[in-house]
Design a protein around this motif. Structure first.
Motif, PDB file in Angstrom:
ATOM      1  N   ILE A   1       0.850  -1.190   0.000  1.00 39.01           N
ATOM      2  CA  ILE A   1       0.000   0.000   0.000  1.00 39.01           C
ATOM      3  C   ILE A   1       0.888   1.244   0.000  1.00 39.01           C
TER       4      ILE A   1
ATOM      5  N   LEU B   1      -2.874  -1.181  -3.355  1.00 39.41           N
ATOM      6  CA  LEU B   1      -3.763  -0.061  -3.045  1.00 39.41           C
ATOM      7  C   LEU B   1      -2.925   1.209  -2.967  1.00 39.41           C
TER       8      LEU B   1
ATOM      9  N   PHE C   1       1.037   5.769  -0.516  1.00 41.21           N
ATOM     10  CA  PHE C   1       0.309   7.024  -0.323  1.00 41.21           C
ATOM     11  C   PHE C   1       0.741   8.006  -1.406  1.00 41.21           C
TER      12      PHE C   1
ATOM     13  N   SER D   1      -8.965   9.301  -0.899  1.00 46.77           N
ATOM     14  CA  SER D   1      -9.587   8.384  -1.849  1.00 46.77           C
ATOM     15  C   SER D   1      -8.629   7.222  -2.030  1.00 46.77           C
ATOM     16  N   VAL D   2      -9.159   6.005  -1.998  1.00 52.08           N
ATOM     17  CA  VAL D   2      -8.327   4.808  -2.106  1.00 52.08           C
ATOM     18  C   VAL D   2      -8.621   4.129  -3.442  1.00 52.08           C
TER      19      VAL D   2
ATOM     20  N   ASP E   1      -7.547   0.929  -6.372  1.00 56.90           N
ATOM     21  CA  ASP E   1      -6.821  -0.273  -6.752  1.00 56.90           C
ATOM     22  C   ASP E   1      -6.725  -0.291  -8.274  1.00 56.90           C
TER      23      ASP E   1
ATOM     24  N   VAL F   1      -8.672   1.738   5.911  1.00 60.05           N
ATOM     25  CA  VAL F   1      -7.664   1.221   4.980  1.00 60.05           C
ATOM     26  C   VAL F   1      -7.229  -0.180   5.400  1.00 60.05           C
TER      27      VAL F   1
ATOM     28  N   VAL G   1      -3.459   5.287  -1.432  1.00 62.10           N
ATOM     29  CA  VAL G   1      -4.296   6.237  -0.698  1.00 62.10           C
ATOM     30  C   VAL G   1      -3.901   7.636  -1.149  1.00 62.10           C
TER      31      VAL G   1
END
Length: 410
Positions: free
Chosen positions: A329, A353, A331, A374-375, A377, A397, A355
């Motif tokens: 994940i 993912l 950012f 907003s996340v 994929d 998350v 973020v």
């Protein structure tokens, strides 16, 4: 069912005016189903009687190490062995010092040394005592050993001063105890139980010379929230933190690794990469560093100074290339076109993912306790959160990550 049903709690009461609140605390813990065993210091008995606490707890009250009523057992050992939690409320500067230095000269301090259960401390003292370097050092020592603290409140103290040092109210202490046991249950059976999670936080520091550096505005708050959320869901958490604006979570169950530069963080992350299940890179890592870092302070000369920068290792991109079983994940902190840049970064760096947040928007920038994210994929938007706390962002998350990791294992 009562929230503390079946829990055995040792309530240590020490000598301060706030000892009167221990009566209400004993009553409320007992009402929630806890079996409360009160241990009083000699000073505490100057403020409240054993009879009062015995009547409220329906249990024998202890105060004298040598007052053994059952020849077949040793009281302080039996109490320590059977406790699910040791709660000291109020905790004076004196008992905190004893705990920090391992002194055992009365029933309470002796029991504390024998206890293997979690220990929770609710300090209460004069504001200047609470701020004294010796007291702060002792508290820090206990924090590092895993002792939990219930911060005192601010207000009018018995001594007449106004400030921090007032014992938290009994209702609030009971709520902390309830949450503690609920969290313990979650850690054993939570959605991330058995998983190893690595979280990065803060802003890296790239040295120009011993007193100057290049960094950024990352406070570390988002990364800290993610570490807390992962631990609450049962994960084994490693927090790799660079420069931050506040202290990291004081949780003995979270492994803290301090780093400074982008290279330091790269090495710390890659050392743990093979064994981790989920890695969340919330840190703001410098994209460039000075080509040369001076060994001594650079003296001012002339009207301009030229600083040559070279690119640092892209940690996320490197991990994306090495990714095997790990869930990764990232950012994307942007100042416009956050969706476009986030989606591009997700693909380029092979993330599961990402973020995204626009740090130019009020409430979503660095250093705040809130965020707007907003996340995404590979298929697009999966979660859109309005202005909420960073703890709530972290929880949501991690829920997404837990669901997807679990699904991958089916």
């Amino acid at each position: 069912m009562k929230s503390l049903q079946g829990k055995s709690i040792i309530l240590g009461i020490t000598g301060g005016i706030a000892a009167y609140k221990a009566a209400a605390l004993t009553s409320k813990l007992t009402q929630q189903g806890a079996e409360v065993h009160v241990i009083m210091t000699a000073s505490a008995k100057q403020f409240i009687t054993e009879l009062t606490l015995q009547s409220l707890s329906k249990q024998r009250v202890y105060s004298d190490t040598f007052q053994e009523r059952d020849p077949s057992s040793i009281s302080h050992i039996d109490l320590a062995d059977s406790a699910d939690l040791v709660l000291i409320a109020p905790a004076t500067a004196n008992i905190i010092a004893k705990m920090a230095h391992g002194l055992a000269d009365d029933m309470l301090s002796t029991t504390l040394l024998a206890a293997t259960a979690p220990v929770m401390v609710a300090p209460a003292m004069n504001v200047h005592m609470y701020q004294h370097p010796a007291v702060l050092s002792n508290i820090d020592t206990l924090y590092k050993r895993g002792v939990h603290f219930i911060e005192p409140g601010e207000g009018l103290l018995a001594c007449g001063y106004v400030g921090k040092g007032r014992l938290e109210e009994p209702e609030a202490i009971v709520k902390v105890v309830e949450n503690f046991f609920a969290l313990q249950n979650d850690k054993k059976s939570g959605p991330l139980a058995g998983k190893k999670v690595v979280v990065t936080a803060g802003g890296t520091v790239e040295r120009i010379d011993p007193v100057r550096y290049i960094s950024n505005d990352s406070s570390g708050k988002m990364g800290f929230a993610l570490a807390r959320a992962a631990r609450a869901m049962g994960a084994q958490v490693t927090l790799i933190a660079a420069r931050t604006d506040e202290a990291p979570p004081r949780d003995a169950d979270i492994e803290l690794v301090r780093v400074e530069s982008a290279q330091d963080m790269y090495e710390a992350v890659t050392d743990r990469w093979a064994d981790c299940d989920i890695l969340i890179k919330a840190a703001a890592v410098a994209d460039y560093r000075p080509r040369h870092s001076a060994e001594s302070k650079i003296k001012k000369s002339g009207d301009t100074m030229t600083l040559e920068l070279v690119k640092t290792t892209d940690i996320l991109e490197s991990l994306g290339k090495m990714k095997d079983k790990q869930f990764l994940i990232g950012f994307a902190a942007e100042t416009g076109n956050a969706e476009y840049y986030a989606k591009d970064k997700l693909v380029r760096k092979n993330l599961d993912l990402i973020v995204a947040n626009d740090v130019a928007v009020e409430g979503a920038g660095f250093g705040t306790d809130t965020n707007i994210v907003s996340v995404y994929d590979a298929n697009g938007l999966v979660l859109d959160l309005p202005l909420v706390s960073k703890d709530e962002v972290a929880r949501r998350v991690l829920q997404l990550a837990a669901e997807r990791v679990a699904g991958a294992l089916l």
